[in-house]
Design a protein around this motif. Structure first.
Motif, PDB file in Angstrom:
ATOM      1  N   LEU A 141      -6.386  -0.683  -1.966  1.00  8.72           N
ATOM      2  CA  LEU A 141      -5.745  -0.030  -3.110  1.00  8.72           C
ATOM      3  C   LEU A 141      -4.244   0.184  -2.945  1.00  8.72           C
ATOM      4  O   LEU A 141      -3.534   0.298  -3.935  1.00  8.72           O
ATOM      5  CB  LEU A 141      -6.401   1.324  -3.391  1.00  8.72           C
ATOM      6  N   VAL A 142      -3.758   0.299  -1.713  1.00  7.11           N
ATOM      7  CA  VAL A 142      -2.344   0.599  -1.524  1.00  7.11           C
ATOM      8  C   VAL A 142      -1.524  -0.687  -1.456  1.00  7.11           C
ATOM      9  O   VAL A 142      -1.914  -1.660  -0.827  1.00  7.11           O
ATOM     10  CB  VAL A 142      -2.083   1.499  -0.289  1.00  7.11           C
ATOM     11  N   ASP A 143      -0.414  -0.663  -2.127  1.00  2.00           N
ATOM     12  CA  ASP A 143       0.500  -1.798  -2.213  1.00  2.00           C
ATOM     13  C   ASP A 143       1.089  -2.124  -0.838  1.00  2.00           C
ATOM     14  O   ASP A 143       1.249  -1.234   0.002  1.00  2.00           O
ATOM     15  CB  ASP A 143       1.627  -1.446  -3.195  1.00  2.00           C
ATOM     16  N   ASP A 144       1.397  -3.390  -0.619  1.00  2.00           N
ATOM     17  CA  ASP A 144       2.018  -3.801   0.645  1.00  2.00           C
ATOM     18  C   ASP A 144       3.331  -3.068   0.900  1.00  2.00           C
ATOM     19  O   ASP A 144       3.729  -2.883   2.044  1.00  2.00           O
ATOM     20  CB  ASP A 144       2.271  -5.306   0.658  1.00  2.00           C
ATOM     21  N   LYS A 145       3.997  -2.644  -0.166  1.00  2.00           N
ATOM     22  CA  LYS A 145       5.281  -1.948  -0.038  1.00  2.00           C
ATOM     23  C   LYS A 145       5.157  -0.485  -0.490  1.00  2.00           C
ATOM     24  O   LYS A 145       6.073   0.080  -1.082  1.00  2.00           O
ATOM     25  CB  LYS A 145       6.356  -2.668  -0.843  1.00  2.00           C
ATOM     26  N   LEU A 146       4.016   0.128  -0.178  1.00  2.00           N
ATOM     27  CA  LEU A 146       3.777   1.524  -0.539  1.00  2.00           C
ATOM     28  C   LEU A 146       4.883   2.420  -0.001  1.00  2.00           C
ATOM     29  O   LEU A 146       5.335   2.257   1.136  1.00  2.00           O
ATOM     30  CB  LEU A 146       2.439   2.001   0.041  1.00  2.00           C
ATOM     31  N   GLU A 147       5.275   3.389  -0.825  1.00  2.00           N
ATOM     32  CA  GLU A 147       6.178   4.456  -0.409  1.00  2.00           C
ATOM     33  C   GLU A 147       5.464   5.765  -0.696  1.00  2.00           C
ATOM     34  O   GLU A 147       5.111   6.043  -1.843  1.00  2.00           O
ATOM     35  CB  GLU A 147       7.479   4.411  -1.194  1.00  2.00           C
ATOM     36  N   PHE A 148       5.217   6.550   0.354  1.00  3.98           N
ATOM     37  CA  PHE A 148       4.532   7.833   0.225  1.00  3.98           C
ATOM     38  C   PHE A 148       5.515   8.933   0.607  1.00  3.98           C
ATOM     39  O   PHE A 148       6.015   8.963   1.729  1.00  3.98           O
ATOM     40  CB  PHE A 148       3.299   7.867   1.131  1.00  3.98           C
ATOM     41  N   PHE A 149       5.795   9.811  -0.337  1.00  6.86           N
ATOM     42  CA  PHE A 149       6.744  10.905  -0.128  1.00  6.86           C
ATOM     43  C   PHE A 149       5.956  12.215  -0.077  1.00  6.86           C
ATOM     44  O   PHE A 149       5.210  12.524  -1.004  1.00  6.86           O
ATOM     45  CB  PHE A 149       7.755  10.967  -1.276  1.00  6.86           C
ATOM     46  N   HIS A 150       6.122  12.964   0.993  1.00 10.68           N
ATOM     47  CA  HIS A 150       5.394  14.221   1.190  1.00 10.68           C
ATOM     48  C   HIS A 150       6.403  15.328   1.451  1.00 10.68           C
ATOM     49  O   HIS A 150       7.315  15.155   2.252  1.00 10.68           O
ATOM     50  CB  HIS A 150       4.441  14.065   2.385  1.00 10.68           C
TER      51      HIS A 150
ATOM     52  N   ALA B 273      -1.751  21.211  -4.193  1.00 13.41           N
ATOM     53  CA  ALA B 273      -0.525  20.422  -4.242  1.00 13.41           C
ATOM     54  C   ALA B 273      -0.486  19.673  -5.563  1.00 13.41           C
ATOM     55  O   ALA B 273      -1.517  19.379  -6.158  1.00 13.41           O
ATOM     56  CB  ALA B 273      -0.462  19.441  -3.081  1.00 13.41           C
ATOM     57  N   LYS B 274       0.704  19.361  -5.987  1.00 15.68           N
ATOM     58  CA  LYS B 274       0.901  18.510  -7.152  1.00 15.68           C
ATOM     59  C   LYS B 274       1.155  17.096  -6.647  1.00 15.68           C
ATOM     60  O   LYS B 274       1.576  16.899  -5.515  1.00 15.68           O
ATOM     61  CB  LYS B 274       2.076  19.009  -7.978  1.00 15.68           C
ATOM     62  N   PHE B 275       0.866  16.105  -7.488  1.00 16.46           N
ATOM     63  CA  PHE B 275       1.106  14.727  -7.088  1.00 16.46           C
ATOM     64  C   PHE B 275       1.535  13.898  -8.285  1.00 16.46           C
ATOM     65  O   PHE B 275       1.220  14.202  -9.430  1.00 16.46           O
ATOM     66  CB  PHE B 275      -0.135  14.099  -6.433  1.00 16.46           C
ATOM     67  N   THR B 276       2.269  12.846  -7.990  1.00 17.24           N
ATOM     68  CA  THR B 276       2.643  11.821  -8.965  1.00 17.24           C
ATOM     69  C   THR B 276       2.410  10.476  -8.299  1.00 17.24           C
ATOM     70  O   THR B 276       2.926  10.228  -7.206  1.00 17.24           O
ATOM     71  CB  THR B 276       4.122  11.954  -9.387  1.00 17.24           C
ATOM     72  N   HIS B 277       1.603   9.639  -8.944  1.00 15.18           N
ATOM     73  CA  HIS B 277       1.299   8.309  -8.425  1.00 15.18           C
ATOM     74  C   HIS B 277       1.812   7.252  -9.390  1.00 15.18           C
ATOM     75  O   HIS B 277       1.669   7.397 -10.605  1.00 15.18           O
ATOM     76  CB  HIS B 277      -0.205   8.113  -8.254  1.00 15.18           C
ATOM     77  N   LEU B 278       2.366   6.203  -8.836  1.00 15.88           N
ATOM     78  CA  LEU B 278       2.780   5.039  -9.614  1.00 15.88           C
ATOM     79  C   LEU B 278       1.815   3.908  -9.281  1.00 15.88           C
ATOM     80  O   LEU B 278       1.789   3.412  -8.151  1.00 15.88           O
ATOM     81  CB  LEU B 278       4.213   4.627  -9.272  1.00 15.88           C
ATOM     82  N   TRP B 279       0.991   3.543 -10.262  1.00  9.30           N
ATOM     83  CA  TRP B 279       0.039   2.449 -10.124  1.00  9.30           C
ATOM     84  C   TRP B 279       0.617   1.219 -10.809  1.00  9.30           C
ATOM     85  O   TRP B 279       1.091   1.302 -11.934  1.00  9.30           O
ATOM     86  CB  TRP B 279      -1.294   2.813 -10.788  1.00  9.30           C
ATOM     87  N   LEU B 280       0.569   0.081 -10.125  1.00 15.83           N
ATOM     88  CA  LEU B 280       1.062  -1.166 -10.704  1.00 15.83           C
ATOM     89  C   LEU B 280      -0.101  -2.128 -10.933  1.00 15.83           C
ATOM     90  O   LEU B 280      -1.031  -2.202 -10.126  1.00 15.83           O
ATOM     91  CB  LEU B 280       2.100  -1.825  -9.801  1.00 15.83           C
ATOM     92  N   LEU B 281      -0.009  -2.881 -12.029  1.00 12.97           N
ATOM     93  CA  LEU B 281      -1.003  -3.888 -12.385  1.00 12.97           C
ATOM     94  C   LEU B 281      -0.351  -5.257 -12.289  1.00 12.97           C
ATOM     95  O   LEU B 281       0.619  -5.547 -12.994  1.00 12.97           O
ATOM     96  CB  LEU B 281      -1.513  -3.648 -13.809  1.00 12.97           C
ATOM     97  N   LYS B 282      -0.865  -6.084 -11.372  1.00 13.32           N
ATOM     98  CA  LYS B 282      -0.317  -7.426 -11.196  1.00 13.32           C
ATOM     99  C   LYS B 282      -1.474  -8.401 -11.016  1.00 13.32           C
ATOM    100  O   LYS B 282      -2.321  -8.193 -10.142  1.00 13.32           O
ATOM    101  CB  LYS B 282       0.616  -7.478  -9.988  1.00 13.32           C
ATOM    102  N   ASP B 283      -1.489  -9.425 -11.828  1.00 12.80           N
ATOM    103  CA  ASP B 283      -2.542 -10.443 -11.782  1.00 12.80           C
ATOM    104  C   ASP B 283      -3.934  -9.814 -11.844  1.00 12.80           C
ATOM    105  O   ASP B 283      -4.856 -10.216 -11.123  1.00 12.80           O
ATOM    106  CB  ASP B 283      -2.407 -11.309 -10.526  1.00 12.80           C
TER     107      ASP B 283
END
Length: 189
Positions: free
Chosen positions: A43-52, A125-135
């Protein structure tokens, strides 16, 4: 020029809302709560950025290692994530009318498995996720987890204590114990 076609939050009944909620369930119920880390990895992108807000920034490799070591590495101090009902908002991301992603915002709760939340408390905690749809495949590109707070008020449903209190554990560099939440900085390995 700006047009009236701008869309608001996705309706709970929409296909997009249901899709993102299914992704959330795979990431957290299967990956985080049940430690099916192969699900998390897909599920996680190859270029995931996780900010905590307490432990800084992690890339994909660091995030997956933290899941394995800190979330799933101590069965006696296993954290559980619950999505706060009704807190999720989902917004479509489009390019000229073509869906390419979604923003998911919400609030979640973390507690130690098998503890009485009325006594041990929990963390919100609050969270914001950016989900991308590719192919045709969705991946988590970016995640921000912030406003972590220890709570002790009663919840509508709690898990009864049947085992001795678990040992403290580390969750993304947050040292958690059944009765308190201590924040300590640890050097990266």
């Amino acid at each position: 020029s700006f047009t009236a076609s701008a869309k608001a939050q996705a309706a709970d009944s929409s296909a997009l809302y249901k899709t993102v909620m299914a992704l959330d369930s795979q990431l957290f119920e299967l990956g985080f709560n049940q430690c099916k880390l192969e699900t998390t990895a897909t599920l996680v992108d190859d270029k995931l950025e996780f900010f905590h807000d307490k432990s800084g920034i992690q890339n994909r490799a660091e995030f997956l290692l933290a899941m394995k070591k800190n979330v799933c590495g101590n069965p006696e101090g296993k954290p559980v994530r619950t999505l706060v009902a009704g807190s999720t908002k989902i917004f479509a991301l489009e390019n000229n009318g073509v869906l390419y992603g979604a923003v998911q915002q919400g609030e979640h709760r973390f507690h130690l498995k098998g503890t009485d939340l009325r006594k041990a408390g929990y963390t919100t905690a609050k969270f914001t996720h950016l989900w991308l749809l590719k192919d045709g495949k969705w991946t988590l590109k970016s995640a921000i987890s912030y406003d972590h707070q220890q709570k002790f008020e009663k919840l509508a449903t709690t898990t009864p204590t049947k085992k001795p209190a678990p040992k403290p554990y580390t969750l993304f560099k947050l040292n958690m114990a059944p009765y308190s939440l201590r924040f300590e900085h640890q050097a990266a390995n």
